[in-house]
Design an enzyme around this catalytic site. Structure first.
Site, short mmCIF file in Angstrom:
data_model
loop_
_atom_site.label_atom_id
_atom_site.label_comp_id
_atom_site.label_asym_id
_atom_site.label_seq_id
_atom_site.Cartn_x
_atom_site.Cartn_y
_atom_site.Cartn_z
N ASP A 47 0.85 -1.20 0.00
CA ASP A 47 0.00 0.00 0.00
C ASP A 47 0.89 1.25 0.00
O ASP A 47 0.40 2.37 -0.11
CB ASP A 47 -1.00 -0.01 1.17
N SER A 48 2.21 1.05 0.06
CA SER A 48 3.16 2.15 -0.17
C SER A 48 3.00 2.72 -1.58
O SER A 48 3.56 3.77 -1.88
CB SER A 48 4.60 1.67 0.04
N ASP A 86 -1.22 -6.25 -0.56
CA ASP A 86 -1.25 -5.60 0.75
C ASP A 86 -2.67 -5.07 1.00
O ASP A 86 -3.15 -4.21 0.25
CB ASP A 86 -0.26 -4.41 0.70
N LYS A 116 -1.36 -9.60 2.64
CA LYS A 116 -0.62 -9.19 3.84
C LYS A 116 -1.49 -8.22 4.61
O LYS A 116 -2.18 -7.40 4.02
CB LYS A 116 0.70 -8.51 3.44
N GLU A 118 -1.56 -5.74 8.43
CA GLU A 118 -0.79 -5.18 9.55
C GLU A 118 -1.49 -5.48 10.88
O GLU A 118 -2.70 -5.32 10.99
CB GLU A 118 -0.67 -3.65 9.40
N GLU A 185 8.91 -4.50 10.41
CA GLU A 185 9.34 -3.19 9.92
C GLU A 185 9.96 -2.39 11.07
O GLU A 185 9.31 -2.13 12.09
CB GLU A 185 8.15 -2.43 9.31
#
Ligand code: KIV
Length: 267
Positions: A47-48, A86, A116, A118, A185
Site C-alpha cells: 500500500d506504499s 497488501d 498481507k 498489519e 518493519e
C-alpha cells in the site's frame, strides 16, 4: 502453474535451509517484469503505492480499487511470480466478513497469491478464517504505517523490554493462527535476530537487521526514484536523476529542432 514458482509450503523449508528470501515492492507491469527477471522471490504490491506512486503523504487513502488495479498490472508483468496483495487501510478492520470478501477479490480479480495485513493478536480470528478459506496470509509487525494516526509518527518499534515482549507474543500468535511469513518493519536488529530464532515461519525484515530470514525494500528507494532515502534502504541506482536528465535532453532537442530527426519520420 509454473513448477519453479515458490509455494507457501516452501517458505518454512527455505528458512530452515538458511537461504535468504528476497522481496521487493512492485506497482506496475515493467517493474514487476524487471524484478522477476532479476530473480526476486516475492513481489509485494504494497500500500506504499500511495506514497511512492499516487502522491499521498501516507498510505491511509489507498483503496481496494487502487490495490486491485496495481496488483493486476504486476501480475501481467510477472505471470509466474509469487505476488502478495497488501490489504489497504479499512479493507479488513471493519469486520471479518468484509476482510474475507476483500481478500477473495485480491486472489480472484487481481491474481494475487497471498495477502498481507498489519497487526498482531487482535487479528488471529480473521487470519484463521482467511487461511481456512484457502487464502495464504503474511503478517506485518513492528512499525505499522496504517496506525500512523494513533502512534503519531514513523518510529522504530520494540525498543523497550515490554514492547519487545509484546512483539514476540504477537509474532507467536500470528504464527499459531497460520501466517506463512511475517514482515518486521523497523525493529532493533537484536530483536529481529531473537524473534527469527524463536519462530518457525520466516521473518522478512525492513530495517530489522541482517538476521531476518529475508529482506524487503520499497523499489523506489532501491532505484533512487525519490529524493528521501530511509535509513534502512540503500540506493542501487539514480533513476530519478536519469529521468530528469533524459527529459531535459528531450526538451532541449525539441526546442533546437534536433528532434525528430530523419530516422524518426515517415515517408
Ligand atoms: O507497503 C509496503 O511497501 C510495505 C513494506 C514496507 C513492507 O508494507
Amino acid at each position: 502453474m509454473n513448477k519453479n514458482k515458490i509455494t507457501v509450503s516452501a517458505f518454512a523449508k527455505r528458512k530452515a535451509s538458511g537461504e535468504k528470501l528476497i522481496m521487493v515492492t512492485a506497482y506496475d507491469t515493467p517493474s514487476a517484469a524487471a524484478a522477476a527477471a532479476a530473480g526476486i522471490d516475492l513481489l509485494l504490491v504494497g500500500d506504499s503505492v500511495g506514497t511512492t506512486v499516487l502522491g499521498y503523504e501516507t498510505t491511509l487513502p489507498v483503496t481496494m480499487a487502487d490495490m486491485l488495479h496495481h496488483t493486476a498490472a504486476v501480475r501481467r508483468g510477472a505471470p509466474d511470480a509469487f505476488v502478495i496483495f497488501d490489504m489497504p487501510f479499512m479493507s479488513y478492520q471493519p469486520s471479518d466478513d468484509e476482510a474475507l470478501r476483500n481478500a477473495g477479490r485480491a486472489i480472484k480479480e487481481a491474481g494475487a497469491d497471498a495477502v498481507k495485513l498489519e497487526g498482531g493478536a487482535e487479528h488471529v480470528g480473521l487470519i484463521r478464517r482467511l487461511v481456512g478459506a484457502g487464502i495464504p496470509v503474511m503478517g506485518h509487525l513492528g512499525l505499522l504505517p496504517q496506525r500512523i494516526q494513533s502512534v503519531g509518527g514513523y518510529r522504530v518499534a520494540g525498543r523497550t523490554e515490554a514492547a519487545a515482549a509484546q512483539l514476540l507474543a504477537d509474532a507467536r500468535a500470528l504464527e499459531e493462527a497460520g501466517v506463512f511469513a511475517i514482515v518486521f518493519e523497523c525493529i532493533p536488529s537484536e530483536l529481529g535476530r531473537r524473534i527469527t530464532s524463536e519462530l518457525q515461519v520466516p521473518t522478512i525484515g525492513i530495517g530489522s537487521g541482517p538476521d531476518c530470514s529475508g529482506q524487503v525494500q520499497v523499489i523506489h528507494d532501491l532505484l533512487g526514484l525519490l529524493d528521501f532515502t530511509p535509513k534502512h534502504a540503500r540506493r542501487y541506482a539514480e533513476l530519478g536523476n536519469m529521468m530528469r536528465e533524459a527529459l531535459s535532453a528531450y526538451a532541449q532537442d525539441v526546442r533546437s529542432g534536433a528532434f525528430p530527426s530523419e530516422s524518426n519520420c515517415f515517408k
